[in-house]
Write an enzyme that holds these catalytic residues in place. Sequence first.
Site, mmCIF file in Angstrom:
data_model
loop_
_atom_site.group_PDB
_atom_site.id
_atom_site.type_symbol
_atom_site.label_atom_id
_atom_site.label_comp_id
_atom_site.label_asym_id
_atom_site.label_seq_id
_atom_site.Cartn_x
_atom_site.Cartn_y
_atom_site.Cartn_z
ATOM 1 N N PHE A 135 0.847 -1.193 0.000
ATOM 2 C CA PHE A 135 0.000 0.000 0.000
ATOM 3 C C PHE A 135 0.887 1.249 0.000
ATOM 4 C CE2 PHE A 135 -2.815 3.160 1.997
ATOM 5 C CZ PHE A 135 -3.898 3.038 1.143
ATOM 6 N N ASP A 206 2.000 -5.679 7.542
ATOM 7 C CA ASP A 206 0.813 -4.821 7.623
ATOM 8 C C ASP A 206 -0.395 -5.742 7.418
ATOM 9 O OD1 ASP A 206 -1.348 -3.129 7.166
ATOM 10 O OD2 ASP A 206 -0.162 -1.638 6.068
ATOM 11 N N TYR A 231 -10.388 0.190 11.123
ATOM 12 C CA TYR A 231 -11.648 0.643 10.502
ATOM 13 C C TYR A 231 -12.120 -0.215 9.340
ATOM 14 C CZ TYR A 231 -8.066 3.160 7.760
ATOM 15 O OH TYR A 231 -6.965 3.493 7.024
ATOM 16 N N LYS A 232 -11.395 -1.292 9.031
ATOM 17 C CA LYS A 232 -11.818 -2.138 7.913
ATOM 18 C C LYS A 232 -12.671 -3.281 8.470
ATOM 19 C CE LYS A 232 -7.674 -0.867 5.313
ATOM 20 N NZ LYS A 232 -8.230 -0.141 4.166
ATOM 21 N N ARG A 379 -13.269 -2.694 -7.109
ATOM 22 C CA ARG A 379 -12.919 -3.519 -5.951
ATOM 23 C C ARG A 379 -14.183 -3.862 -5.161
ATOM 24 N NH1 ARG A 379 -8.641 -1.582 -1.409
ATOM 25 N NH2 ARG A 379 -10.288 -0.062 -1.049
HETATM 26 C C1 LIG Z 1 -2.467 -1.916 3.728
HETATM 27 C C2 LIG Z 1 -2.843 -0.575 4.271
HETATM 28 N N1 LIG Z 1 -2.044 0.037 5.164
HETATM 29 C C3 LIG Z 1 -2.362 1.249 5.671
HETATM 30 C C4 LIG Z 1 -3.521 1.895 5.275
HETATM 31 C C5 LIG Z 1 -3.907 3.248 5.771
HETATM 32 O O1 LIG Z 1 -3.256 3.651 6.891
HETATM 33 P P1 LIG Z 1 -3.803 4.908 7.711
HETATM 34 O O2 LIG Z 1 -4.933 4.410 8.540
HETATM 35 O O3 LIG Z 1 -2.644 5.369 8.453
HETATM 36 O O4 LIG Z 1 -4.321 5.900 6.725
HETATM 37 C C6 LIG Z 1 -4.375 1.292 4.370
HETATM 38 C C7 LIG Z 1 -5.606 1.980 3.962
HETATM 39 O O5 LIG Z 1 -6.414 1.526 3.226
HETATM 40 C C8 LIG Z 1 -4.020 0.036 3.844
HETATM 41 O O6 LIG Z 1 -4.799 -0.552 2.945
#
Ligand SMILES: Cc1ncc(COP(=O)(O)O)c(C=O)c1O
Length: 420
Positions: A135, A206, A231-232, A379
Site C-alpha cells: 500500500f 501490515d 476501521y476495515k 474492488r
Molecule cells: C495496507 C494498508 N495500510 C495502511 C492503510 C492506511 O493507513 P492509515 O490508517 O494510516 O491511513 C491502508 C488503507 O487503506 C491500507 O490498505
Amino acid sequence: MRTAPTSSDAAGDRRACQVLDAADPLGCFRDRFDLPPGLVYLDGNSLGALPRATAARLADVVEREWGRDLITSWNRHGWIDLPTRVGDKIARLIGAAPGEVVIADSTSVNLFKLLDAALALAPERPIVLSDTGNFPTDLYIAQGVVGARGDGRALKLVDETALIEAIDAATAVVMATQVNYRSGRLHDLAAVTAAAHRAGALMLWDLSHSVGALPIDLDGVDADLAVGCGYKYLNGGPGAPAFLFVAQRHQERIRPRLSGWMGHAAPFAFDLDYRPAAGIARNLCGTPSVLGLAALEVGVDLMLEADLAQVRAKSMALGERFVALVEARCPGTFALASPRDPSARGSQLCLRHPEGYAIVQALIAHGVIADFRAPDILRFGFAPLYVRHVDVWDAVDRLVEVMRTRAWDAPEFQTRATVT
Ligand SMILES: Cc1ncc(COP(=O)(O)O)c(C=O)c1O
C-alpha cells in the site's frame, strides 16, 4: 465462450443463495449491524459497517463518562487502560499473546515507529525490502524513515512474486502487506517470515486487509512486528485507531523514536527524562483517542464472537460465487485482477475495466457500494459478518444492468471525486 444464463437459471441462483444464507452459521451477525435496507455494501474492506451497539456505547462514553464523570473517567472508567485492553483483544484475532499488541495512532504512524525501531536493531544492514504491491502509505513511510535516519539505509522494491528471492544478507527488514489492497493477492505469512529469518532479517507485516477477514497466527509463524487498521474488517469506524504488534522477545530491545509520555515508564511522575515503559506500552506516544477506542472495542468484541475459520470459509465462498456469476453473466466484459484460487486471495475480488470508475459510480447509484482503485480496478469486498450470498447475487445482477444499459456512460459518473 460461456453463454449468459436464462432468467429462470438466474432466479434459481438467487433462491439457492437464500437457502445458503438460511444455513449460514454466521448469518446471525448481520442483524448486529446497522445497514440501510436494500443496500448491498461491498466495501467493508475499506470502511467496515456500523455495529448496532456502537451508537449506544459512544453515547454512554460521551454523556456519562465524559459528560458527568469528566476527567475522573481516566481511572473510574479505565480509559487509561483502553490501548492495552483492546490490544489484548485484537491479539486473540491475530495469534498474538496478551501484552504483544497495543492500540495507538494510525497505521501509518505505527509503521513509522516499528520500521524505525527495526532498523535500529539491525545497524549493519542497509536495505528495507518491500514490494510494489504494498500500500502506498507503507512505501511513503519507509521513504520517510530512511530519509529521516540519514544513515545510508535505502528502500528496495521488487515485484510481490519475487519478494522471497530478493531477501538477502543486506536486508534489515522485510516490510509487506499480507493482502494486496488492489488485487487481494495473499502473501504467505509463514513462508515470507521464515525467509526473512533465514537471511537474518526482521519481518514487519501490515495486516490491514487481513485482520478480521482470515485467521492469522503471528506467534505461530514467529513474526517480529506488525501493524493494522481498525476501521476495515474490525468495524471500528472511520479513522479508528490502529494496532501494533511487537513479539515478546523484541519488546525490551525497542527504543521508541516517538518517545512520548504515554510510553514512559511513569507518565505521572513527570520526570524530565524519558525512560521507556516495560513491554508493549513503550510504543504508545500521546494521549489515547478514547472515543475512537470505545467504538473500536465494540467492533472487536463483535468479531471475537465469530469463528475465524467460518469467516474465512464464507469469505472464499462469497468470492467464488462473485467470480462465477460475473463470468457467466458478463462474459468477456471484465478481466479478473485477483487470483482465481480463493485460497490465494484475501476477502476481496477485483475486476479490471477501462471505465472502472464510472461503472463503480453507476453501481453506487444502483444501490451497490464498491470502490475504485486507479487506474482501472473495481474492488468488491466481502465482509463475512454482514455480506450474504444473496447480496453477491444482487450485486452482480445490478452490475449486469449497469453494463447492459450503459448506465455508467452518464456525465455525472465521469467526474472523479476526491475519494474514489
Ligand atoms: C495496507 C494498508 N495500510 C495502511 C492503510 C492506511 O493507513 P492509515 O490508517 O494510516 O491511513 C491502508 C488503507 O487503506 C491500507 O490498505
